[in-house]
Structure formats: C-alpha cells, structure tokens
Scaffold this active site. Structure first.
Site, PDB file in Angstrom:
ATOM      1  N   CYS A 148      -0.656   5.356  -1.158  1.00  0.00           N
ATOM      2  CA  CYS A 148      -1.194   6.011   0.040  1.00  0.00           C
ATOM      3  C   CYS A 148      -0.115   6.238   1.101  1.00  0.00           C
ATOM      4  O   CYS A 148       0.199   5.332   1.887  1.00  0.00           O
ATOM      5  CB  CYS A 148      -2.347   5.189   0.615  1.00  0.00           C
ATOM      6  N   CYS A 172      -1.471   6.148   4.737  1.00  0.00           N
ATOM      7  CA  CYS A 172      -1.648   4.807   5.302  1.00  0.00           C
ATOM      8  C   CYS A 172      -0.310   4.182   5.683  1.00  0.00           C
ATOM      9  O   CYS A 172      -0.195   3.542   6.723  1.00  0.00           O
ATOM     10  CB  CYS A 172      -2.276   3.850   4.293  1.00  0.00           C
ATOM     11  N   ASP A 173       0.675   4.343   4.818  1.00  0.00           N
ATOM     12  CA  ASP A 173       1.856   3.482   4.938  1.00  0.00           C
ATOM     13  C   ASP A 173       3.106   4.154   5.507  1.00  0.00           C
ATOM     14  O   ASP A 173       4.085   3.468   5.789  1.00  0.00           O
ATOM     15  CB  ASP A 173       2.181   2.891   3.554  1.00  0.00           C
TER      16      ASP A 173
END
Ligand code: NDP
Length: 496
Positions: free
Chosen positions: A186, A189-190
């Site tokens: 992801c 997200c990261d």
C-alpha cells in the site's frame, strides 16, 4: 415519448418496489437472463422451508467494494433488506488507490472518497453494512448457512459473492519477516514514511505505475522492477511515470531476496533474467504490485471455481453454478478488473438475485416476517471514540487517564486505519468501563502529539494505524497490526 436509460431504470425499480410493497408479486418478465441455466432446482426450495429457520436474510452480500455496495444499493432500492458483510477490507481495494480518473462522470476522485460516497448512497436507501467477515458458506443445503469471524451464524435465501481479490506476494526470503517494516502493498498508506528514501516497486502493471505517482513526491528515488522487457501498464501511465525525475523503470529485473537489520528493510537481491546476474541493492522499501488472487477461502466446496480459483459464471448472468448464488467483481473476473465493471456486475447480480427470490415466491409480507427475526442479530454494536487534537488533551485523557487507555493514530487516507476504526468502536463498546479507546488523526494534529510522545515517552509512530497502550499513564506497548474484533478483544485482555 423518449425514455432515457436512467428513466427506464427508475421505472423498472419503481414498479419493482410497488410490486413488492403491495405484496402482489409475480415473476418479472425480463427474466430469465440466462437461458443456458435452469433455475428449476431452486423451485423446490419453498419459502416455508426457509421461514422454518431462525435468522434468515433474503440476500447476504459478502464484500463491500464497488461490486458489493452497488449490489446492496439495488437490493435495498428493490425494497429488500440488504446486508453487506464488509469483510477485512471495508470498501475494498479502491480505498488503497489514489485518484481515479476513469469513473464515468467523475473527472478525478480519490478512491476512498468514491467508495465513501457509494457506501453513503447505499445506506441512504437502507443497506446495512456489518463490520464482520463471512468465514464459511455452506452451499449443500438451502437456505444457505453462513458463519462469520465474530461467531454470527445465519441463513440466506440468496448470496451475492463480492469478496474481490487480494494482492499477491513474492514469496521470497525476508518478505514475511519485513512485512510492515519496509515491505508493503500500500503506497497510499506508507509513502509519507519513506521521505527521502530509496524504494523499489515489483511489477509492471497499472498498480505499479500508480505506486510511482504516490511515492515519487516523497522518496529520493523509486525504481519499478519489471520482469519482462515491456510494461503491462497503459501507455498513458508509463508516460506519467517517466515524467518524474526521481523515477526509473528497469526491465528483466526480479527480486529474489529482501534483507534488513532486524528492524527494517535495508536492501534486496535483484536478479537480471537477461544477463543472469544477481546484485545486492541498498534500499529502504519494497512495494509489491504483482497482481491479485481471488478471495475464495470462505467457499468450502460445492461451487464451481476455475483452475485459478475464480467463481465460474453461467452464461451472461452473474449466476454461479448453484442456483441462488451470484457473484460480481474480482472474485469472478480475472480479466477486466475495473471498479466500474465490478459495480456494473454488482448491479447485475442484484437484479439476478432479486429475480431468483421473486421466482421462489418472496414478497413484502415474507420480508417483514424475516425482519423481526434477524434485525437484532445483525445490528453492529459500537461506541463512538473520543478524538483528541492537542497535547493538552493527550495529557488529560491519555497520560493522566486512569486504567487501560488505547491511543489510536489514524488517518482518513489510510485504508488500514479505516478498517480498524469500526473494530475499535466495536471493542470500545464491548469493553466499556474497562478500556478507554481514544483516536487522533495524524493529518489533523500535524505531528504535534506524535512529537510530544517521542520526547516524553520515546515512542515513535512509524506507520499508520498505530495503537499505543497505556495503563494508568504508563506506556505498555505499541501495535501496528490490523486486528479483527475478536483478535483485538483477545489482544487487549492481556492488559486487563
Ligand atoms: P496486473 O496483473 O495488470 O500486473 C501485474 C504485474 O506484476 C505485471 O507486470 C506482472 O508481470 C507482474 N508480476 C506478476 N507476478 C510477478 C512476480 N512474481 N514477480 C514479478 N512481477 C510479477 O496487475 P495490476 O494490479 O497492476 O492491475 C490489475 C488490473 O487493475 C488491471 O486491469 C489494471 O488495468 C487495473 N488497474 C487500473 C488502474 C487505473 O486505471 N487507474 C490502477 C490500477 C490497476 P508479467 O506481465 O510478466 O506477468
């Protein structure tokens, strides 16, 4: 009079709702969509037989991505109770993507925003989203028996499978050891956690290209590693990748090993399948975008799957091999894999499922009888979490808080965080009086609380979501795992 597509759908739905609400239901004329499949077997399934059971729903929709939510919209608008089991990734894979530019009528929309809109629309028509995961479906008897992770067991007259697919992993050494510590699927997200770092992406499809768009604004350098000599991604996506000065695409490259210092990724072994040479690279992150596998583990036999595990459809309908079972989206689509296609299939599955129910004699009176039975059983019990935004509030409610306090760092752009919030709300309700769960939005607090925790308690939030556990103001533990409700209950029990 000219009737547009939208008008004709409205007319169809209005007639359908009227027919159900007046209880004078009869078989819709546009059926059977699929002449090659006989529904005859289902005719032996009498409604009386279904009513003899407890906790029967007309339609269980398993999965809450574009397919499941679109199906629920149509089921709800047709006047039936639509129960959507959200599954481990509420609102599906689009929540992990960035901007969508190919959803008709929306120029550019965040995946999470689009899904939130579809969910709100479905709920406004009466769909109920249940934050639980169906773990078992038994197709051997009718009504079908289903059980969930949280221990619910119920029956359904019709099922719409919309469980999607899960990102594949490389299955190389170091991948599981460094999962969440530099290895991830992801980028949305990261990406912020890889500021000024060097990362690689495995894969040459549109997902890999999208990861570049997400990562390039943060990282020092991002390299797409493609195992063939060409990309699978669309030409437009490739051009955009090439427009980032800190992005590069390398061909014939495969990751064969990921290594690190025990805490985080520090490098990977890259094999060149043209020169047959391997090299060790120093890198800080490995992003995987190598395709997906269908989520079919809850289907315990009795349903026809193809050799790759995708549900086999019958003819042009969304009907699976068992009458009363329908499927939509990536659980049955290894080819198109587009959100808009999944949504369309969800609509088809809903119309097929409604048609199936009408054929076996479902009507509003039966719907009302079922309502009395199952509504309580399915209601999601949850408690709204207190949100803190300042260091003063953190001191008051967390550091000086009495008993067990859980501080959840989240962001509305992080799918894992959005997955955990309903879990935390459910657990807060179950453990009311024993545990206080507080949330803080990483984007809103602009790192102030985060930094304060670092200075006072040496706690460093490295990824989202992060749960920090305190007891009487003393820091006990930090967890970045994604839990289901039963798992989180078990995890917190050890601190009580
Ligand atoms: P794809 O299947 O399209 O691409 C997977 C990529 O990973 C391919 O380059 C494949 O290589 C490679 N790969 C597969 N297994 C391995 C492995 N073990 N090691 C190294 N590389 C591997 O998947 P995507 O997730 O990219 O896309 C899925 C669908 O979603 C597509 O239809 C795509 O168009 C769509 N999509 C659309 C987006 C958009 O329009 N904005 C965004 C994201 C996805 P090989 O070619 O050699 O098999």
């Amino acid at each position: 009079m000219n009737i547009t597509g939208q008008q004709s759908v409205r007319i169809f739905l209005t007639i359908t709702v009227l027919m159900i609400s007046t209880g004078c239901f009869k078989k819709p004329e546009q059926k059977d969509l699929n002449s090659s499949v006989s529904h005859e077997a289902s005719f032996s399934h009498s409604i009386d037989q279904a009513l003899a059971h407890e906790n029967v729903v007309p339609v269980a929709i398993i999965g809450s991505g574009p397919a499941g939510l679109s199906a629920s919209l149509y089921i709800a608008r047709a006047g039936m109770k639509a129960f959507v089991f959200a599954g481990p990734m509420p609102c599906g894979q689009l929540t992990e993507t960035t901007f969508i530019e190919n959803w008709p009528g929306r120029d550019r929309v965040l995946g999470l925003d689009l899904m939130t809109d579809i969910k709100k629309q479905a709920e406004s028509f009466g769909a109920t989203i249940i934050h639980d995961t169906v773990t078992n479906v038994d197709f051997s008897s009718w009504p079908f028996a289903l059980t969930t992770e949280e221990g619910r067991s119920f029956k359904a007259m019709a099922i719409i499978l919309a469980t999607g697919a899960t990102p594949r992993t490389l299955k190389v050494s170091g991948e599981s050891q460094y999962w969440g510590k530099g290895v991830t699927t992801c980028a949305v997200c990261d990406a912020p956690f890889f500021k000024d770092k060097e990362v690689v992406i495995a894969g040459g499809g549109d997902s890999a290209a999208e990861m570049v768009f997400e990562l390039a604004p943060y990282v020092k350098k991002v390299t797409m590693l493609v195992r063939k000599d060409s990309l699978k991604a669309a030409v437009a996506m490739q051009k955009k990748v090439e427009s980032f000065p800190n992005a590069q695409i390398l061909y014939h490259k495969e990751i064969t090993e990921i290594f690190g210092n025990g805490q985080t990724v520090t490098g990977a072994t890259i094999y060149d399948n043209a020169t047959k040479q391997s090299e060790k690279w120093n890198i800080d992150g490995v992003f995987l975008a190598i395709g997906h596998d269908p989520n079919n583990s809850m289907l315990k036999g009795g349903l026809q799957l193809d050799e790759h595990g995708y549900v086999v459809m019958q003819g042009r309908s969304q009907q699976a091999s068992v009458p009363g079972v329908f499927a939509a989206g990536e659980i049955q689509d290894p080819y198109y894999r587009q959100a808009i296609v999944a949504a369309g299939e969800g609509v088809k599955a809903a119309l097929d499922a409604a048609g199936f129910l009408y054929e076996i004699g479902f009507n509003s009176t039966i719907g009302q009888k079922l309502d009395q039975n199952f509504f309580e059983h399915f209601s999601d019990v949850k408690q709204e979490l207190k949100e803190i935004e300042s260091i003063d509030e953190m001191n008051e409610f967390v550091i000086q808080g009495k008993g067990l306090v859980v501080l959840d760092f989240y962001s509305t752009e992080c799918p894992g965080c959005m997955r955990m919030l309903p879990v935390l709300e459910g657990v807060a309700s179950k453990l009311a009086g024993k545990v206080t769960i507080i949330k803080t939005n990483y984007a809103k607090i602009q790192k102030t609380i985060w930094k304060a925790l670092w200075h006072t308690h040496n706690i460093k939030v490295r990824r989202l979501p992060s749960m920090i556990i305190f007891k009487d103001g003393v820091f006990l533990e930090m967890s970045t795992e994604l839990y289901t409700k039963p798992e989180l209950l078990e995890y917190l029990q050890k601190f009580l």
